[in-house]
Scaffold this active site. Structure first.
Site, PDB file in Angstrom:
ATOM      1  N   PHE A  11       0.766  -1.080   0.453  1.00 19.49           N
ATOM      2  CA  PHE A  11      -0.016   0.045   0.054  1.00 19.49           C
ATOM      3  C   PHE A  11       0.798   1.707   0.267  1.00 19.49           C
ATOM      4  O   PHE A  11       0.839   2.417  -0.633  1.00 19.49           O
ATOM      5  CB  PHE A  11      -0.705  -0.385   1.306  1.00 19.49           C
ATOM      6  CG  PHE A  11      -1.673   1.361   1.452  1.00 19.49           C
ATOM      7  CD1 PHE A  11      -1.831   1.390   0.591  1.00 19.49           C
ATOM      8  CD2 PHE A  11      -1.929   1.505   2.884  1.00 19.49           C
ATOM      9  CE1 PHE A  11      -2.580   2.864   0.970  1.00 19.49           C
ATOM     10  CE2 PHE A  11      -2.051   2.401   3.505  1.00 19.49           C
ATOM     11  CZ  PHE A  11      -2.988   3.852   2.621  1.00 19.49           C
ATOM     12  N   THR A  35       3.719 -10.978  -1.671  1.00 20.09           N
ATOM     13  CA  THR A  35       2.816 -11.885  -0.787  1.00 20.09           C
ATOM     14  C   THR A  35       1.457 -11.298  -0.290  1.00 20.09           C
ATOM     15  O   THR A  35       1.098 -10.551  -1.742  1.00 20.09           O
ATOM     16  CB  THR A  35       3.293 -11.330   1.162  1.00 20.09           C
ATOM     17  OG1 THR A  35       2.735  -9.994   1.042  1.00 20.09           O
ATOM     18  CG2 THR A  35       4.517 -12.060   1.669  1.00 20.09           C
ATOM     19  N   THR A 133       6.124   2.598  12.458  1.00 20.42           N
ATOM     20  CA  THR A 133       5.000   2.817  13.507  1.00 20.42           C
ATOM     21  C   THR A 133       4.826   3.517  14.592  1.00 20.42           C
ATOM     22  O   THR A 133       5.600   2.904  15.071  1.00 20.42           O
ATOM     23  CB  THR A 133       3.538   1.787  13.148  1.00 20.42           C
ATOM     24  OG1 THR A 133       2.726   1.979  13.163  1.00 20.42           O
ATOM     25  CG2 THR A 133       4.321   0.473  13.717  1.00 20.42           C
ATOM     26  N   ASP A 134       3.875   4.658  14.371  1.00 20.70           N
ATOM     27  CA  ASP A 134       3.297   4.823  16.496  1.00 20.70           C
ATOM     28  C   ASP A 134       2.927   3.832  17.232  1.00 20.70           C
ATOM     29  O   ASP A 134       2.815   4.277  17.875  1.00 20.70           O
ATOM     30  CB  ASP A 134       2.856   6.166  15.708  1.00 20.70           C
ATOM     31  CG  ASP A 134       1.271   5.714  15.231  1.00 20.70           C
ATOM     32  OD1 ASP A 134       1.095   4.247  15.042  1.00 20.70           O
ATOM     33  OD2 ASP A 134       0.414   6.751  15.672  1.00 20.70           O
ATOM     34  N   GLU A 135       2.589   3.141  16.317  1.00 22.81           N
ATOM     35  CA  GLU A 135       2.050   1.463  17.347  1.00 22.81           C
ATOM     36  C   GLU A 135       3.027   1.314  18.248  1.00 22.81           C
ATOM     37  O   GLU A 135       3.624   0.581  19.194  1.00 22.81           O
ATOM     38  CB  GLU A 135       1.163   0.852  16.823  1.00 22.81           C
ATOM     39  CG  GLU A 135       0.610   0.672  16.176  1.00 22.81           C
ATOM     40  CD  GLU A 135      -0.054  -0.315  15.151  1.00 22.81           C
ATOM     41  OE1 GLU A 135      -0.368  -1.361  15.379  1.00 22.81           O
ATOM     42  OE2 GLU A 135      -1.082  -0.077  13.586  1.00 22.81           O
ATOM     43  N   TYR A 159       2.501  -7.414  15.931  1.00 21.38           N
ATOM     44  CA  TYR A 159       3.138  -6.679  14.884  1.00 21.38           C
ATOM     45  C   TYR A 159       3.567  -5.380  15.467  1.00 21.38           C
ATOM     46  O   TYR A 159       4.886  -5.021  15.364  1.00 21.38           O
ATOM     47  CB  TYR A 159       2.147  -5.858  14.302  1.00 21.38           C
ATOM     48  CG  TYR A 159       2.219  -5.107  13.508  1.00 21.38           C
ATOM     49  CD1 TYR A 159       2.593  -5.033  12.418  1.00 21.38           C
ATOM     50  CD2 TYR A 159       1.753  -3.419  13.929  1.00 21.38           C
ATOM     51  CE1 TYR A 159       3.111  -3.972  11.734  1.00 21.38           C
ATOM     52  CE2 TYR A 159       1.862  -2.412  12.512  1.00 21.38           C
ATOM     53  CZ  TYR A 159       2.484  -2.441  11.733  1.00 21.38           C
ATOM     54  OH  TYR A 159       3.421  -2.087  11.361  1.00 21.38           O
ATOM     55  N   LYS A 163       8.120  -4.381  15.301  1.00 22.01           N
ATOM     56  CA  LYS A 163       7.969  -3.597  14.382  1.00 22.01           C
ATOM     57  C   LYS A 163       8.858  -2.663  15.394  1.00 22.01           C
ATOM     58  O   LYS A 163      10.274  -2.070  15.064  1.00 22.01           O
ATOM     59  CB  LYS A 163       7.091  -2.492  14.149  1.00 22.01           C
ATOM     60  CG  LYS A 163       6.230  -3.661  12.617  1.00 22.01           C
ATOM     61  CD  LYS A 163       7.023  -3.161  11.640  1.00 22.01           C
ATOM     62  CE  LYS A 163       7.625  -1.764  11.376  1.00 22.01           C
ATOM     63  NZ  LYS A 163       7.541  -1.812   9.994  1.00 22.01           N
ATOM     64  N   PRO A 295      -8.382  -8.679  21.232  1.00 21.07           N
ATOM     65  CA  PRO A 295      -7.068  -8.880  22.333  1.00 21.07           C
ATOM     66  C   PRO A 295      -5.852  -7.810  22.452  1.00 21.07           C
ATOM     67  O   PRO A 295      -5.340  -7.600  21.083  1.00 21.07           O
ATOM     68  CB  PRO A 295      -6.290 -10.464  22.191  1.00 21.07           C
ATOM     69  CG  PRO A 295      -6.858 -11.199  21.643  1.00 21.07           C
ATOM     70  CD  PRO A 295      -7.732 -10.041  20.722  1.00 21.07           C
ATOM     71  N   HIS A 297      -6.224  -4.577  22.729  1.00 19.77           N
ATOM     72  CA  HIS A 297      -6.229  -3.780  21.352  1.00 19.77           C
ATOM     73  C   HIS A 297      -5.597  -2.036  22.609  1.00 19.77           C
ATOM     74  O   HIS A 297      -6.345  -2.272  23.234  1.00 19.77           O
ATOM     75  CB  HIS A 297      -7.856  -3.416  21.082  1.00 19.77           C
ATOM     76  CG  HIS A 297      -8.381  -2.604  19.842  1.00 19.77           C
ATOM     77  ND1 HIS A 297      -9.901  -2.884  18.971  1.00 19.77           N
ATOM     78  CD2 HIS A 297      -7.065  -2.209  19.525  1.00 19.77           C
ATOM     79  CE1 HIS A 297      -9.096  -2.695  18.385  1.00 19.77           C
ATOM     80  NE2 HIS A 297      -8.088  -1.803  18.399  1.00 19.77           N
TER      81      HIS A 297
HETATM   82  N1  NAD Z   1      -0.391   1.372   6.944  1.00 14.07           N
HETATM   83  C1  NAD Z   1       0.319   1.665   7.997  1.00 14.07           C
HETATM   84  O1  NAD Z   1      -1.226   2.575   8.031  1.00 14.07           O
HETATM   85  C2  NAD Z   1       1.457   2.001   8.212  1.00 14.07           C
HETATM   86  C3  NAD Z   1       1.539   2.880   9.475  1.00 14.07           C
HETATM   87  C4  NAD Z   1       2.834   3.319   9.769  1.00 14.07           C
HETATM   88  C5  NAD Z   1       3.814   2.470   9.480  1.00 14.07           C
HETATM   89  N2  NAD Z   1       3.398   1.292   8.318  1.00 14.07           N
HETATM   90  C6  NAD Z   1       4.253   0.668   8.012  1.00 14.07           C
HETATM   91  O2  NAD Z   1       4.957   1.436   6.324  1.00 14.07           O
HETATM   92  C7  NAD Z   1       5.506  -0.048   5.926  1.00 14.07           C
HETATM   93  C8  NAD Z   1       4.477  -0.827   4.816  1.00 14.07           C
HETATM   94  O3  NAD Z   1       2.980  -0.762   5.198  1.00 14.07           O
HETATM   95  P1  NAD Z   1       1.900  -0.540   4.017  1.00 14.07           P
HETATM   96  O4  NAD Z   1       0.607  -0.343   4.910  1.00 14.07           O
HETATM   97  O5  NAD Z   1       2.195  -0.296   2.819  1.00 14.07           O
HETATM   98  O6  NAD Z   1       1.946  -2.642   4.035  1.00 14.07           O
HETATM   99  P2  NAD Z   1       1.301  -3.786   2.965  1.00 14.07           P
HETATM  100  O7  NAD Z   1       1.342  -5.165   4.603  1.00 14.07           O
HETATM  101  O8  NAD Z   1       0.233  -2.942   2.324  1.00 14.07           O
HETATM  102  O9  NAD Z   1       2.990  -4.020   2.335  1.00 14.07           O
HETATM  103  C9  NAD Z   1       3.509  -4.838   2.392  1.00 14.07           C
HETATM  104  C10 NAD Z   1       4.142  -5.508   1.060  1.00 14.07           C
HETATM  105  O10 NAD Z   1       5.879  -5.444   1.739  1.00 14.07           O
HETATM  106  C11 NAD Z   1       5.589  -7.011   1.027  1.00 14.07           C
HETATM  107  N3  NAD Z   1       6.842  -8.246   2.302  1.00 14.07           N
HETATM  108  C12 NAD Z   1       6.524  -8.711   3.232  1.00 14.07           C
HETATM  109  N4  NAD Z   1       6.766  -9.596   2.898  1.00 14.07           N
HETATM  110  C13 NAD Z   1       7.851  -9.332   2.784  1.00 14.07           C
HETATM  111  C14 NAD Z   1       9.266  -9.820   2.640  1.00 14.07           C
HETATM  112  N5  NAD Z   1       9.030 -11.186   3.368  1.00 14.07           N
HETATM  113  N6  NAD Z   1      10.699  -9.413   2.068  1.00 14.07           N
HETATM  114  C15 NAD Z   1       9.399  -9.082   1.210  1.00 14.07           C
HETATM  115  N7  NAD Z   1       8.514  -8.354   0.941  1.00 14.07           N
HETATM  116  C16 NAD Z   1       7.882  -8.416   1.725  1.00 14.07           C
HETATM  117  C17 NAD Z   1       4.522  -7.394   1.096  1.00 14.07           C
HETATM  118  O11 NAD Z   1       4.703  -8.345  -0.400  1.00 14.07           O
HETATM  119  C18 NAD Z   1       4.120  -6.606   0.555  1.00 14.07           C
HETATM  120  O12 NAD Z   1       3.276  -5.731  -1.145  1.00 14.07           O
HETATM  121  C19 NAD Z   1       5.724  -0.768   6.664  1.00 14.07           C
HETATM  122  O13 NAD Z   1       6.642  -1.536   7.212  1.00 14.07           O
HETATM  123  C20 NAD Z   1       4.843  -0.783   8.037  1.00 14.07           C
HETATM  124  O14 NAD Z   1       4.763  -1.663   9.294  1.00 14.07           O
HETATM  125  C21 NAD Z   1       2.499   1.505   8.170  1.00 14.07           C
END
Ligand code: NAD
Length: 336
Positions: A11, A35, A133-135, A159, A163, A295, A297
């Site tokens: 995303f 994935t 992440t802020d989490e 999760y 992180k 759980p 949360h």
């Molecule tokens: N979505 C949120 O709200 C948010 C907020 C803050 C930070 N983040 C962080 O931002 C990053 C991206 O988040 P997102 O929401 O786009 O995640 P997502 O789940 O949409 O995408 C993750 C991507 O990583 C790839 N991936 C997973 N395992 C892998 C591996 N072993 N090797 C290579 N690629 C792999 C997947 O194929 C996917 O394309 C993450 O690190 C997440 O922790 C997300």
């Protein structure tokens, strides 16, 4: 710039690559294991660019990582690959431990080996930006004490613990080996191409299919909502101007409870897609159902963003309302 983006089919990663190809001159290598969470469609329109290439491997595969560093020769790494869904981490933590912790370790080692062999300006200018992440800060119980970048970590879910572990590794690789890293801690993202398992897309899609809208517990869990393109601009600002070894909170101050988010989605659907409303109800809100809470949360996430505002030229362009409207319209016209 030659940027190795991990997780670039996800995303946020795909939004980042769309930005890099359309708005900059960067050459991009997308390193993604594709994935279930990946969506290659999100790269349509940029994947044809001669400045884009893709390597389908896991970050747990150190051989593949070393090879991509040798061949692509990045000037920066933006590390987004992760398992990212809290509910899945509760059902089965192992993929989170493997990708988020072990995978980050392999990426750090491959980066270190490559960076050690660089010389002069190339070595000085190289950066690894780790997207967290802020989490990791856990539940904020006192709004008078919102976490800053130096606050202790207190993750609650598998999760966020994975992180947090990755962040500690990244910091240690800076402190011990001098690796030029930066960490960003972003709040809850939303926008086009988010996987259907996440709150906002799942509620939009269920509502237009006429399904119930399940809300955990009483729906009073509060999150800070960040439109994905604002997150991308913040990552770019940190990459360009951030200080080595520093962390940056990224959030908007747009705090909303989950129930308020879902009600706003329902209002927008009333306005934008009234014909999609199932028979027998007079408002989409009637689909809302409260279900047993998840759980562990966390009730509230919030972060202090004064550092990114005062040291880098970044502030969000979208309000929650404008971002949500764009998001709902995108899902309605893309039949996700
Ligand atoms: N979505 C949120 O709200 C948010 C907020 C803050 C930070 N983040 C962080 O931002 C990053 C991206 O988040 P997102 O929401 O786009 O995640 P997502 O789940 O949409 O995408 C993750 C991507 O990583 C790839 N991936 C997973 N395992 C892998 C591996 N072993 N090797 C290579 N690629 C792999 C997947 O194929 C996917 O394309 C993450 O690190 C997440 O922790 C997300």
């Amino acid at each position: 710039m030659r940027i190795l983006v991990t997780g670039g089919a996800g995303f946020i990663g795909s939004a980042l690559i769309r930005h890099l190809i359309k708005e900059t001159e960067a050459v991009v290598c997308n390193y993604d294991y594709l994935t279930y969470a990946a969506n290659p469609d999100a790269l349509q329109g940029v994947s044809e660019s001669p400045r884009y290439s893709m390597q389908e491997h896991s970050i747990c595969d150190s051989e593949a990582l070393h090879k991509v560093f040798r061949e692509f020769r990045p000037t920066a790494v933006m590390h987004l690959a992760a398992e990212s869904h809290v509910d899945r981490s509760i059902d089965s933590a192992e993929p989170f431990i493997m990708t988020n912790i072990v995978g980050t370790y392999h990426l750090l080692e491959a980066t270190r080996l490559y960076w050690n062999r660089l010389e002069g300006e190339k070595k000085d200018n190289f950066r690894l930006l780790h997207v967290s992440t802020d989490e990791v800060y856990g539940d904020v119980t006192d709004m008078e004490q919102i976490p800053t970048e130096t606050s202790p970590y207190a993750p609650s879910s598998p999760y966020s613990a994975s992180k947090a572990s990755a962040d500690h590794l990244v910091r240690a690789w800076h402190r011990t080996y001098g690796l030029p890293v930066m960490i960003t801690l972003g709040s809850n993202n939303f926008g086009p191409y988010q996987h259907a398992e996440k709150l906002i897309p799942s509620m939009i899609q269920k509502a237009i299919r006429g399904e119930n809208l399940p809300i955990y517990g009483n729906g009073e869990q509060t999150r800070d909502w960040l439109y994905v393109s604002d997150h991308v601009l913040a990552l770019m600002a940190v990459l360009k101007e951030g200080e080595i070894g520093e962390s940056y909170n990224i959030a908007t101050g747009h705090h909303k409870t989950n129930i308020a988010v879902v009600r706003e989605i329902c209002e927008l659907l009333e306005e934008l897609a009234p014909k999609a409303k199932p028979h027998g109800i007079s408002h989409f809100k009637e689909l809302i159902r409260f279900v047993k809470d998840r759980p562990g949360h966390d009730r509230e996430y919030a972060v202090d963003t004064s550092k990114i505002h005062s040291t880098l030229d970044w502030s969000p362009k979208e309000s929650f309302q404008t971002g949500l409207r764009k998001t709902v319209m995108w899902y309605l016209s893309n039949n996700f």
